[in-house]
Design a protein around this motif. Structure first.
Motif, PDB file in Angstrom:
ATOM      1  N   TYR A   8       0.841  -1.203   0.000  1.00  0.00           N
ATOM      2  CA  TYR A   8       0.000   0.000   0.000  1.00  0.00           C
ATOM      3  C   TYR A   8       0.874   1.251   0.000  1.00  0.00           C
ATOM      4  O   TYR A   8       0.642   2.201  -0.760  1.00  0.00           O
ATOM      5  CB  TYR A   8      -0.902   0.023   1.230  1.00  0.00           C
ATOM      6  CG  TYR A   8      -1.999  -1.014   1.281  1.00  0.00           C
ATOM      7  CD1 TYR A   8      -2.266  -1.841   0.185  1.00  0.00           C
ATOM      8  CD2 TYR A   8      -2.775  -1.174   2.425  1.00  0.00           C
ATOM      9  CE1 TYR A   8      -3.279  -2.787   0.242  1.00  0.00           C
ATOM     10  CE2 TYR A   8      -3.793  -2.117   2.488  1.00  0.00           C
ATOM     11  CZ  TYR A   8      -4.026  -2.920   1.395  1.00  0.00           C
ATOM     12  OH  TYR A   8      -5.035  -3.849   1.459  1.00  0.00           O
ATOM     13  N   PHE A   9       1.875   1.257   0.884  1.00  0.00           N
ATOM     14  CA  PHE A   9       2.756   2.415   1.010  1.00  0.00           C
ATOM     15  C   PHE A   9       3.484   2.697  -0.309  1.00  0.00           C
ATOM     16  O   PHE A   9       3.566   3.852  -0.755  1.00  0.00           O
ATOM     17  CB  PHE A   9       3.774   2.178   2.131  1.00  0.00           C
ATOM     18  CG  PHE A   9       4.933   3.143   2.105  1.00  0.00           C
ATOM     19  CD1 PHE A   9       4.759   4.463   2.488  1.00  0.00           C
ATOM     20  CD2 PHE A   9       6.185   2.732   1.684  1.00  0.00           C
ATOM     21  CE1 PHE A   9       5.820   5.361   2.444  1.00  0.00           C
ATOM     22  CE2 PHE A   9       7.244   3.616   1.637  1.00  0.00           C
ATOM     23  CZ  PHE A   9       7.067   4.936   2.022  1.00  0.00           C
ATOM     24  N   VAL A  10       4.012   1.654  -0.939  1.00  0.00           N
ATOM     25  CA  VAL A  10       4.742   1.839  -2.201  1.00  0.00           C
ATOM     26  C   VAL A  10       3.820   2.412  -3.272  1.00  0.00           C
ATOM     27  O   VAL A  10       4.210   3.297  -4.048  1.00  0.00           O
ATOM     28  CB  VAL A  10       5.366   0.509  -2.661  1.00  0.00           C
ATOM     29  CG1 VAL A  10       5.895   0.626  -4.092  1.00  0.00           C
ATOM     30  CG2 VAL A  10       6.492   0.099  -1.718  1.00  0.00           C
ATOM     31  N   ALA A  11       2.584   1.949  -3.323  1.00  0.00           N
ATOM     32  CA  ALA A  11       1.633   2.466  -4.314  1.00  0.00           C
ATOM     33  C   ALA A  11       1.398   3.958  -4.114  1.00  0.00           C
ATOM     34  O   ALA A  11       1.411   4.739  -5.073  1.00  0.00           O
ATOM     35  CB  ALA A  11       0.320   1.702  -4.240  1.00  0.00           C
ATOM     36  N   VAL A  12       1.180   4.380  -2.870  1.00  0.00           N
ATOM     37  CA  VAL A  12       0.962   5.806  -2.596  1.00  0.00           C
ATOM     38  C   VAL A  12       2.223   6.604  -2.907  1.00  0.00           C
ATOM     39  O   VAL A  12       2.169   7.698  -3.485  1.00  0.00           O
ATOM     40  CB  VAL A  12       0.523   6.026  -1.133  1.00  0.00           C
ATOM     41  CG1 VAL A  12       0.359   7.510  -0.843  1.00  0.00           C
ATOM     42  CG2 VAL A  12      -0.788   5.297  -0.848  1.00  0.00           C
ATOM     43  N   VAL A  43       5.880   3.279  12.516  1.00  0.00           N
ATOM     44  CA  VAL A  43       7.220   3.792  12.257  1.00  0.00           C
ATOM     45  C   VAL A  43       7.597   4.867  13.270  1.00  0.00           C
ATOM     46  O   VAL A  43       8.763   5.045  13.625  1.00  0.00           O
ATOM     47  CB  VAL A  43       7.299   4.350  10.812  1.00  0.00           C
ATOM     48  CG1 VAL A  43       8.605   5.091  10.573  1.00  0.00           C
ATOM     49  CG2 VAL A  43       7.139   3.227   9.803  1.00  0.00           C
ATOM     50  N   GLY A  44       6.587   5.596  13.744  1.00  0.00           N
ATOM     51  CA  GLY A  44       6.838   6.673  14.688  1.00  0.00           C
ATOM     52  C   GLY A  44       7.230   7.971  14.026  1.00  0.00           C
ATOM     53  O   GLY A  44       7.850   8.841  14.654  1.00  0.00           O
ATOM     54  N   PRO A  59      11.542  12.897   4.260  1.00  0.00           N
ATOM     55  CA  PRO A  59      12.826  12.178   4.221  1.00  0.00           C
ATOM     56  C   PRO A  59      12.715  10.758   4.770  1.00  0.00           C
ATOM     57  O   PRO A  59      13.323   9.831   4.225  1.00  0.00           O
ATOM     58  CB  PRO A  59      13.732  13.062   5.085  1.00  0.00           C
ATOM     59  CG  PRO A  59      13.164  14.443   4.926  1.00  0.00           C
ATOM     60  CD  PRO A  59      11.687  14.256   4.858  1.00  0.00           C
ATOM     61  N   VAL A  60      11.927  10.579   5.826  1.00  0.00           N
ATOM     62  CA  VAL A  60      11.729   9.232   6.367  1.00  0.00           C
ATOM     63  C   VAL A  60      10.992   8.360   5.353  1.00  0.00           C
ATOM     64  O   VAL A  60      11.314   7.179   5.156  1.00  0.00           O
ATOM     65  CB  VAL A  60      10.946   9.286   7.697  1.00  0.00           C
ATOM     66  CG1 VAL A  60      10.606   7.883   8.195  1.00  0.00           C
ATOM     67  CG2 VAL A  60      11.752  10.033   8.755  1.00  0.00           C
ATOM     68  N   GLY A  61      10.003   8.924   4.693  1.00  0.00           N
ATOM     69  CA  GLY A  61       9.270   8.186   3.687  1.00  0.00           C
ATOM     70  C   GLY A  61      10.148   7.745   2.532  1.00  0.00           C
ATOM     71  O   GLY A  61       9.994   6.633   2.011  1.00  0.00           O
ATOM     72  N   SER A  62      11.087   8.594   2.123  1.00  0.00           N
ATOM     73  CA  SER A  62      11.996   8.238   1.032  1.00  0.00           C
ATOM     74  C   SER A  62      12.865   7.051   1.403  1.00  0.00           C
ATOM     75  O   SER A  62      13.107   6.148   0.589  1.00  0.00           O
ATOM     76  CB  SER A  62      12.884   9.437   0.663  1.00  0.00           C
ATOM     77  OG  SER A  62      12.103  10.502   0.161  1.00  0.00           O
ATOM     78  N   VAL A  63      13.343   7.037   2.653  1.00  0.00           N
ATOM     79  CA  VAL A  63      14.148   5.907   3.116  1.00  0.00           C
ATOM     80  C   VAL A  63      13.314   4.632   3.138  1.00  0.00           C
ATOM     81  O   VAL A  63      13.740   3.565   2.676  1.00  0.00           O
ATOM     82  CB  VAL A  63      14.735   6.188   4.512  1.00  0.00           C
ATOM     83  CG1 VAL A  63      15.395   4.933   5.093  1.00  0.00           C
ATOM     84  CG2 VAL A  63      15.744   7.331   4.438  1.00  0.00           C
ATOM     85  N   LEU A  64      12.089   4.742   3.671  1.00  0.00           N
ATOM     86  CA  LEU A  64      11.227   3.567   3.744  1.00  0.00           C
ATOM     87  C   LEU A  64      10.869   3.054   2.357  1.00  0.00           C
ATOM     88  O   LEU A  64      10.755   1.832   2.152  1.00  0.00           O
ATOM     89  CB  LEU A  64       9.957   3.888   4.528  1.00  0.00           C
ATOM     90  CG  LEU A  64       8.985   2.704   4.704  1.00  0.00           C
ATOM     91  CD1 LEU A  64       9.667   1.549   5.436  1.00  0.00           C
ATOM     92  CD2 LEU A  64       7.726   3.140   5.448  1.00  0.00           C
TER      93      LEU A  64
END
Length: 283
Positions: A8-12, A43-44, A59-64
């Motif tokens: 789901y996260f990758v799709a968004v 993730v926090g 930035p956290v989203g890019s790493v994930l």
């Protein structure tokens, strides 16, 4: 983190829009939004910056995103290896997101009849990857369209289709019997996301750089035509809604329907798939 939530996260993250991601995942938007909020809680940290125009990655989203893609690819490979160890004959087929091609239905019926004991898995991909995940090891063979970079791949041509320009039914050019690419030079054309195979992008842009909205799926192409008058291209002979017209392009090279697999792959299931596909597409 569950693999489903990571998908789901990758799709968004790739669509940068919850609505488009929900459409791509074949689900409604509210449960997708809830899943992403729960992931952010796990993730926090915030993964997306939300706005009326869509979302952007933090930035956290890019790493994930990098880690999630790697985890999902690894999970797919694990499933294939475990199935092989268990003695289950499995083939994963990548199919370009073009649900209007009648050849796919004939191919599926023929393969089911000829290989009833095979576990067939399908990976439906969007227009940004013409090899349908083949290079990443996510599929064994792909049913797709050329041209694209064929380095280290084996390609079998199954059919060639003439191509036309997709226009709104009320477009002044929609009444023409045929058009040339030069007559569309002042129009906006759809684009594929950054990083898409440049050979593939160039073909669907009529062989020259263009400007226009970025799309990933056939339906997004049609909506760009409907709302913005963007030039879309499509193989002739495919059914489209009544609000669209397809006018043949006189000087556009035909689109090739192909089966493609990794060069040197001796998997007998691939060989039988290619034989069946070749016969099915001759009809």
């Amino acid at each position: 983190m569950e693999l489903r939530t990571l998908r789901y996260f990758v799709a968004v993250a790739e669509e940068l829009h919850f609505g488009r991601a929900a459409t791509r995942l074949h689900m409604s938007q509210p449960p997708l939004s809830r899943a992403i909020k729960q992931l952010e809680a796990d993730v926090g940290s915030q993964l997306f910056v939300r706005s009326p125009r869509g979302v952007t990655l933090t930035p956290v989203g890019s790493v994930l995103l990098d880690e999630a893609r790697a985890l999902l690819d690894h999970a797919d490979r694990v499933r294939v290896r475990v199935s092989a160890a268990a003695g289950v004959a499995t083939i994963t087929i990548g199919i370009l997101g073009d649900g209007t091609d009648p050849g796919v239905a004939r191919m599926a019926a023929a393969y089911r009849r000829s290989r009833p004991g095979i576990d067939i898995r399908i990976r439906d991909t969007d227009l940004s990857d013409p090899t349908c995940g083949l290079r990443a090891g996510m599929v064994d063979v792909a049913l797709t369209r050329a041209p694209f970079d064929e380095t280290a791949l084996t390609v079998r041509v199954l059919r060639t289709d003439p191509v036309g320009v997709v226009l709104r039914a009320d477009d002044p050019l929609a009444r023409r019997d045929g058009l040339r690419l030069a007559e569309l030079s002042d129009r906006r054309w759809f684009q594929f996301p950054q990083g898409t195979d440049p050979i593939w992008q160039s073909y669907w842009n009529g062989g020259r750089p263009r400007e226009g909205p970025v799309v990933r799926a056939v339906q997004e192409c049609l909506q760009a035509v409907l709302w913005n008058g963007t030039v879309g291209l499509a193989p002739l002979g495919h059914d489209l809604p009544a609000e669209f017209t397809v006018v043949p392009l006189i000087d556009m090279p035909p689109s090739r329907v192909v089966a493609v697999w990794n060069e040197g792959d001796t998997n007998p299931l691939i060989r039988s798939f290619i034989e069946t596909a070749t016969t099915a597409y001759r009809r």
